[in-house]
Design an enzyme around this catalytic site. Structure first.
Site, PDB file in Angstrom:
ATOM      1  N   LYS A  50      16.016   8.841   3.338  1.00  0.00           N
ATOM      2  CA  LYS A  50      16.247   8.650   4.770  1.00  0.00           C
ATOM      3  C   LYS A  50      17.624   8.038   5.023  1.00  0.00           C
ATOM      4  CE  LYS A  50      15.580   5.802   8.660  1.00  0.00           C
ATOM      5  NZ  LYS A  50      16.021   4.427   8.971  1.00  0.00           N
ATOM      6  N   LYS A 119      23.176  -0.237   9.399  1.00  0.00           N
ATOM      7  CA  LYS A 119      22.235  -0.771   8.406  1.00  0.00           C
ATOM      8  C   LYS A 119      21.819   0.320   7.426  1.00  0.00           C
ATOM      9  CE  LYS A 119      18.090  -0.460   9.221  1.00  0.00           C
ATOM     10  NZ  LYS A 119      17.064   0.596   8.934  1.00  0.00           N
TER      11      LYS A 119
END
Length: 218
Positions: A50, A119
């Site tokens: 991901k 992030k």
């Protein structure tokens, strides 16, 4: 699938697990919001896939924006450039959707915050350390961190493009190309006409038309 995919229940879920029984127990929950579930490997692998996926997403956006900024400076309207690119081999989700809908419109409202993208890019940077000599993605991911530091905490991730715009000293906008100022001499220096296209090019030049021919790899 982003916010729209979550609302529609059509997300792709990357799943990492070492426990088959536990995986079977959670699959009904995961499938309630996912159209596709991919078991990527052991625990942590789904998160890694991901993160790299999102890193590729924002890198494609930066690459597309940088290309359009160069074309705009050269004299090409970004909308015109995208109309050609999006039926050619350089197209991507970013050129087909994000750049026209979020950047050229100046909307910057896709719905995924830039700090969250930053992030994910930090996680992807950790994964890339597994590959000695990795340089392309790390350079782009570093740019994402710098862009994030320049924007507000609520900024949409598509505002990463603004970092490039500030460096270039201009914004991407429809109609912003320097129309009519692309000189034939510059085209002659930067474009090559395939042999098969030479007769047509010569005819066009005889009529006073400057032609740049490109071979598109479908």
């Amino acid at each position: 699938g982003g916010p729209r995919g979550a609302a529609a229940g059509s997300l792709t879920c990357m799943l990492g697990s070492d426990d088959d029984a536990a995986t079977e127990r959670v699959l009904p929950v995961v499938r309630s919001f996912s159209q596709k579930v991919v078991r990527c490997g052991p625990v942590g692998s789904g998160h890694a896939v991901k993160a790299v996926n999102n890193a590729l997403n924002v890198t494609h956006l930066l690459l597309g924006a940088e290309g359009l900024l160069a074309l705009q400076q050269f004299g090409v309207d970004p909308e015109v450039a995208l109309s050609a690119i999006n039926t050619s081999s350089g197209r991507s989700l970013q050129t087909e959707v994000r750049l026209p809908e979020e950047v050229l419109s100046r909307r910057f409202g896709y719905g995924f915050k830039l700090p969250l993208m930053a992030k994910d890019c930090r996680i992807a940077a950790g994964v890339l350390k597994e590959l000695p000599g990795a340089s392309l993605l790390p350079a782009a991911l570093d740019m994402v961190q710098r862009a994030c530091a320049e924007e507000s905490k609520d900024a949409d991730y598509t505002r990463v493009v603004c970092h490039l715009e500030r460096k270039a000293g201009m914004e991407l906008r429809p109609g912003a190309g320097l129309a009519g100022k692309v000189l034939a001499s510059r085209l002659a220096e930067s474009a090559s006409v395939p042999v098969a296209a030479q007769p047509a090019a010569q005819a066009a030049e005889a009529a006073g038309v400057s032609v740049a021919a490109a071979v598109l790899l479908a």
